[in-house]
Design a protein around this motif. Structure first.
Motif, PDB file in Angstrom:
ATOM      1  N   ILE A  46       0.835  -1.193   0.000  1.00 45.14           N
ATOM      2  CA  ILE A  46       0.000   0.000   0.000  1.00 45.14           C
ATOM      3  C   ILE A  46       0.873   1.247   0.000  1.00 45.14           C
ATOM      4  CG2 ILE A  46      -1.882   1.232   1.150  1.00 45.14           C
ATOM      5  CD1 ILE A  46      -2.547  -1.594   0.068  1.00 45.14           C
ATOM      6  N   GLY A  47       0.637   2.112  -0.989  1.00 45.38           N
ATOM      7  CA  GLY A  47       1.324   3.392  -1.066  1.00 45.38           C
ATOM      8  C   GLY A  47       0.414   4.517  -0.639  1.00 45.38           C
ATOM      9  N   ASP A  48       0.814   5.723  -0.959  1.00 47.55           N
ATOM     10  CA  ASP A  48      -0.035   6.876  -0.649  1.00 47.55           C
ATOM     11  C   ASP A  48      -1.243   6.958  -1.581  1.00 47.55           C
ATOM     12  OD1 ASP A  48       1.411   7.696   1.503  1.00 47.55           O
ATOM     13  OD2 ASP A  48       2.484   9.318   0.486  1.00 47.55           O
ATOM     14  N   PHE A  49      -1.272   6.122  -2.622  1.00 52.76           N
ATOM     15  CA  PHE A  49      -2.421   6.079  -3.519  1.00 52.76           C
ATOM     16  C   PHE A  49      -2.587   4.646  -4.014  1.00 52.76           C
ATOM     17  CE2 PHE A  49      -4.643   6.524  -7.594  1.00 52.76           C
ATOM     18  CZ  PHE A  49      -5.674   7.396  -7.235  1.00 52.76           C
ATOM     19  N   ASN A  76       3.862  -6.028  -7.309  1.00 49.27           N
ATOM     20  CA  ASN A  76       3.584  -5.818  -5.887  1.00 49.27           C
ATOM     21  C   ASN A  76       3.253  -4.364  -5.546  1.00 49.27           C
ATOM     22  OD1 ASN A  76       6.092  -4.657  -6.206  1.00 49.27           O
ATOM     23  ND2 ASN A  76       7.151  -5.895  -4.677  1.00 49.27           N
ATOM     24  N   VAL A  77       2.900  -3.555  -6.534  1.00 53.45           N
ATOM     25  CA  VAL A  77       2.704  -2.124  -6.292  1.00 53.45           C
ATOM     26  C   VAL A  77       1.300  -1.851  -5.762  1.00 53.45           C
ATOM     27  CG1 VAL A  77       4.408  -1.511  -8.039  1.00 53.45           C
ATOM     28  CG2 VAL A  77       1.982  -1.626  -8.672  1.00 53.45           C
ATOM     29  N   SER A  78       1.041  -0.587  -5.462  1.00 54.43           N
ATOM     30  CA  SER A  78      -0.190  -0.180  -4.793  1.00 54.43           C
ATOM     31  C   SER A  78      -1.327  -0.008  -5.790  1.00 54.43           C
ATOM     32  CB  SER A  78       0.057   1.129  -4.027  1.00 54.43           C
ATOM     33  OG  SER A  78      -1.084   1.500  -3.288  1.00 54.43           O
ATOM     34  N   VAL A  79      -1.970  -1.126  -6.105  1.00 53.20           N
ATOM     35  CA  VAL A  79      -3.098  -1.145  -7.034  1.00 53.20           C
ATOM     36  C   VAL A  79      -4.143  -2.112  -6.486  1.00 53.20           C
ATOM     37  CG1 VAL A  79      -1.718  -0.598  -9.090  1.00 53.20           C
ATOM     38  CG2 VAL A  79      -2.046  -2.995  -8.420  1.00 53.20           C
TER      39      VAL A  79
END
Length: 641
Positions: A346-349, A420-423
């Motif tokens: 989880i990222g900032d978006f 593995n990105v924030s999607v």
């Protein structure tokens, strides 16, 4: 003394008498027990009691995982001045794209516009072009070494192969160290780095640090995604193994191994859900997923995949339904599953289906995508009642990927790129494609180098320096729509005059408009009329220059991938694109005389940076001499620094 008698004396005789060399190793045998012990005369005291070796290494950036995203991250960080370590747990580079798994380096294709293909540029394109230079035979084993050569020639990269990241040492919400184990050298590495890039897919380093993540499918309500299930669940898209065959020219029987699971091919083909369309390569739909823990179940899944695959091939060869396979044999079968999905950090978006389908513009865009929303069937090959993939929607144009999806929400020095990105789960069905992952890797590598140099964290880079990050990415031949380059350091944009010796298409002024490719119904190129053409820039005031940077044509609306199935190469080149410039020179006018500051022969890249010792000049001239086959030269950008 006879040789046999000499060795019988062992440690009691020969060793005590000092008859053996004082360096190297010998084996001494206890004649009573028969036990053999290695004696190393140069070994330290510590190594005699603890065989494990321990090393501590210091870097600016640590990249964990050397698939295509990790390679792109490491190379971009190194080229931007960072000291980089690239950690790979396999003996080859490339991850899913390596010879071990052989997934095609696909990118944006199938768009619902006249381009259809919108190829990724930057590092991933450089690799694909080099592959056809070194590997026109389309060998996956040679491809492994093309990747290896590409990485090891970067002087700022230290490569650790056969090395698994096992744990982290934390300092509050910052990763202080990554602990790694290299199997081939029995060495434990403690890697200290300012910035950590987890490009490993499953993301053990990120998870061990306490970074927030998700696994499974969101329900419709959370993001209002029409393709999401009604309720959230734990299902993730599955792993698969691939195969390659060859034609023996005569019928060859096939005998399935004992563990093969029979395949109901008649049901699968009747419904059309697993139709056997070719017998040369594949089948990507031999897939097994999980709704519990796809990481913890990996070895069980590997066995299932092999069993299901051999069941499918037994049906192909022995059902009598596919006589085209009579002469065909298996030449290679994967033993390591290729993975589509596990943890998503989880990222900032969090990028979602609706952001992508609406082509939402982000002020912090750093990459693009456009592969269809391609969600695979929950159940994989274990559920033949549904299609293998739903292919929910194609895109009308490329979508943007914001930087806020590529760094951790709660771990301050952690970035990630790849699957593995924030999607959301549905968004991942498109962003997981290797070409898109590679662009994200280049973005975080550049960002990590900038963060380390400035002494800031990724969130700080987003808040205060996102324009600088975007400008550097665009300079290095990445691309994202709706964001023309406008680098204040580029002296070409301040030239008083730019002109060309000839033009058949576009306008030479397009080379300064900040867009490095043609968009749908928008031309951003200049094209010459024939070879031996010239471009010239003039300044009223003298300029100090050390480099001229140009972007040439490689036909971005055409595939250049390497495929397992040779028939797929028929509609694309297996060579350097004929449109690409091969030979050109750069001249500067110094004190009224033209001097050559660069002469490039056998060029292999779309972006060419010609560097030279500083000169004081009022004009630069580029002489375009030869392509790889096209009669005209096409360019998209020229910069001067």
């Amino acid at each position: 003394m006879k040789r046999r008698s000499f060795f019988k004396k062992g440690a009691q005789g020969a060793l005590a008498a000092g008859l053996l060399p004082i360096t190297g190793s010998v084996a001494a045998q206890n004649l009573e027990t028969g036990e053999t012990k290695l004696i190393h005369f140069n070994a330290s005291k510590a190594s005699k009691t603890d065989p494990k070796r321990r090393k501590t290494l210091e870097f600016d950036v640590a990249v964990i995982g050397a698939g295509m995203a990790g390679i792109s991250a490491a190379v971009s960080a190194a080229r931007n001045g960072a000291r980089v370590v690239l950690v790979q747990d396999r003996p080859v580079l490339g991850g899913n794209a390596s010879s071990e798994m052989r997934v095609t380096v696909n990118g944006v294709q199938g768009l619902k516009n006249k381009h259809k293909v919108e190829r990724e540029t930057g590092i991933v394109e450089e690799l694909l072009l080099e592959n056809w230079h070194y590997n026109p035979q389309a060998s996956y084993h040679v491809w492994d070494h093309v990747l290896y050569n590409y990485v090891v020639r970067e002087k700022n990269i230290t490569l650790l192969m056969n090395t698994s990241a096992m744990d982290v040492v934390m300092n509050g919400n910052t990763i202080k160290s990554v602990i790694c184990w290299q199997t081939t050298t029995e060495t434990i590495f403690t890697i200290n780095a300012n910035m950590i890039c987890d490009c490993s897919g499953d993301g053990l380093v990120a998870a061990s640090s306490g970074a927030e993540f998700r696994m499974g499918r969101e329900g419709k309500d959370e993001f209002n995604e029409s393709y999401a299930p009604d309720k959230p669940d734990g299902w993730v898209m599955g792993d698969c193994i691939m195969m390659i065959t060859k034609d023996m020219g005569k019928p060859v029987p096939f005998y399935a191994p004992d563990y093969a699971i029979p395949f109901d091919g008649e049901k699968a083909e009747t419904t059309g859900h697993r139709k056997i369309k070719q017998v040369k390569e594949g089948f990507w739909w031999v897939e097994v997923g999980s709704d519990v823990d796809i990481i913890g179940e990996r070895d069980e899944i590997r066995h299932k995949l092999m069993a299901y695959f051999y069941g499918v091939w037994d049906y192909v060869k022995n059902s009598g339904k596919h006589p085209e396979a009579d002469n065909v044999v298996l030449d290679w079968i994967g033993s390591i599953p290729g993975r589509r999905e596990s943890r998503r950090f989880i990222g900032d978006f969090i990028l979602t289906q609706n952001d992508m389908l609406s082509l939402r513009h982000f002020e912090d865009a750093v990459a693009f995508g456009g592969w269809s929303l391609d969600e695979h069937n929950p159940g994989g090959i274990e559920d033949l009642s549904q299609p293998a993939s739903f292919f929910h929607s194609r895109f009308s144009n490329i979508y943007e990927v914001p930087f806020r999806c590529l760094y951790s929400k709660n771990i301050e020095n952690l970035l990630f790129a790849g699957r593995n990105v924030s999607v959301s789960h549905i968004a991942l069905s498109s962003t997981r494609i290797i070409g898109t992952c590679s662009m994200m890797g280049q973005a975080i590598g550049t960002a990590a180098a900038m963060c380390s140099k400035k002494g800031i964290k990724p969130r700080g880079l987003y808040k205060k320096h996102i324009n600088e990050l975007q400008e550097q990415l665009l300079r290095d031949d990445s691309f994202f729509p709706n964001r023309p380059a406008n680098d204040p350091k580029n002296k070409a944009s301040k030239a008083n005059l730019i002109f060309a010796s000839s033009t058949t298409s576009g306008d030479v002024k397009n080379l300064l408009d900040g867009v490095s490719r043609d968009e749908v119904d928008k031309i951003h190129h200049w094209q010459s009329d024939g070879l031996n053409a010239e471009i010239q820039l003039e300044w009223e005031d003298s300029q100090t220059l050390t480099s001229v940077e140009m972007k040439f044509d490689t036909n971005l609306q055409r595939k250049i991938n390497m495929h397992k199935n040779p028939t797929k190469h028929e509609d694309q080149p297996m060579e350097i694109p004929k449109e690409l410039i091969k030979h050109f020179s750069v001249e500067a006018r110094v004190k009224g005389k033209w001097i050559v500051v660069g002469d490039v022969k056998n060029n292999l890249t779309r972006l060419v940076k010609v560097k030279f010792d500083a000169v004081e000049t009022t004009a630069v001239r580029v002489r375009l001499k030869e392509t790889y086959g096209e009669p005209n030269v096409k360019m998209f950008e020229i910069r001067c620094y």
